[in-house]
Design an enzyme around this catalytic site. Sequence first.
Site, PDB file in Angstrom:
ATOM      1  N   SER A 248       0.848  -1.205   0.000  1.00 47.62           N
ATOM      2  CA  SER A 248       0.000   0.000   0.000  1.00 47.62           C
ATOM      3  C   SER A 248       0.879   1.249   0.000  1.00 47.62           C
ATOM      4  CB  SER A 248      -0.922   0.013   1.225  1.00 47.62           C
ATOM      5  OG  SER A 248      -0.183  -0.186   2.412  1.00 47.62           O
TER       6      SER A 248
ATOM      7  N   GLU B  48      -0.523 -12.494  -1.889  1.00 51.54           N
ATOM      8  CA  GLU B  48      -1.954 -12.410  -2.167  1.00 51.54           C
ATOM      9  C   GLU B  48      -2.370 -13.525  -3.118  1.00 51.54           C
ATOM     10  OE1 GLU B  48      -2.846  -8.545  -3.793  1.00 51.54           O
ATOM     11  OE2 GLU B  48      -1.985  -7.487  -2.077  1.00 51.54           O
TER      12      GLU B  48
ATOM     13  N   GLU C 158      -9.414  -9.475   3.483  1.00 46.55           N
ATOM     14  CA  GLU C 158      -9.721  -8.071   3.163  1.00 46.55           C
ATOM     15  C   GLU C 158     -11.070  -7.970   2.466  1.00 46.55           C
ATOM     16  OE1 GLU C 158      -6.558  -5.872   1.291  1.00 46.55           O
ATOM     17  OE2 GLU C 158      -7.864  -4.146   0.909  1.00 46.55           O
TER      18      GLU C 158
HETATM   19  O1  KIV Z   1      -0.449  -3.427   1.564  1.00 45.26           O
HETATM   20  C1  KIV Z   1      -1.188  -3.348   2.552  1.00 45.26           C
HETATM   21  O2  KIV Z   1      -1.247  -2.342   3.266  1.00 45.26           O
HETATM   22  C2  KIV Z   1      -2.031  -4.500   2.858  1.00 45.26           C
HETATM   23  C3  KIV Z   1      -3.157  -4.282   3.826  1.00 45.26           C
HETATM   24  C4  KIV Z   1      -4.281  -3.654   3.113  1.00 45.26           C
HETATM   25  C5  KIV Z   1      -3.558  -5.530   4.518  1.00 45.26           C
HETATM   26  O3  KIV Z   1      -1.857  -5.549   2.308  1.00 45.26           O
END
Ligand code: KIV
Length: 266
Positions: free
Chosen positions: A47, A116, A183
């Site tokens: 993120s 993921e 999520e």
């Molecule tokens: O990259 C991230 O911050 C995440 C969270 C949304 C769990 O994978």
Amino acid sequence: MTTPRNLTQLQLMKEKGEKITCVTAYDASFAAQAVAAGVNILLVGDSLGMVVQGQDSTLPVTLDDMIYHSKMVRRGAPNALIMMDLPFMTYATPETTLKNAGKLMREGMGTMVKVEGGEWLLPSIQMLTERGIPVCGHLGLTPQSVHQLGGYRVQGRSEIDAQRILNDALALEKAGVSLLVLECVPSDLAKRITNALKIPTIGIGAGVDCDGQVLVLYDMLGITMGKTPSFSKNFLIGQDSIKSALQNFVETVKNKTFPDLEHSFN
Ligand code: KIV
């Protein structure tokens, strides 16, 4: 329990029904604040592509970006349990996964990696865990697949999709993951998965029944550019410091008042 230093302690927290707290961290100073506030896990999330780099998805994040930020987080939190995202396309095959996860662990100095996806990842997960790299899975809304999913939307609403996510969760656990991020899934589905698994689940937009909760730090401090996800909450409102905002998050997760219905999906 004091801040867990290893995965066995996290597992014990699930067994005792003690909620686990996690926030994203991308640098040393914020990492130190989160640890001082009692957060259990720091996630160096990809993120960072969106909230730090200003990209419109997580796809442009590179392995070198992740190493750069993970190193800083480790310097700010020398004893913390740190989870590091493997970025887009760095774990497309078991061989590339091993090479890239090994590099991220060695140079980024975190405790574990996060990937993921569902069943297609099983050989890679087995490859990593058999060679000593702990893995966290991530199911439901998987942002690296945003184009395939057609946007950032709730997953697992139909019974067929819910069953697929539950089956994936069971398969990931069997393959060796130590933790699972869920999520943007309906709360009932997250509860079913949490009850079906021995390993802890960490929810984000997945209701109060997960074993723990994670939020993107910039969302929970109200500094994300543009729209903040509806399941997130600004914990800085009414607080006089970043540390007390983080403590507020920890307290409300531990006493099960966050996420409430307003920050969950049915
Ligand atoms: O990259 C991230 O911050 C995440 C969270 C949304 C769990 O994978």
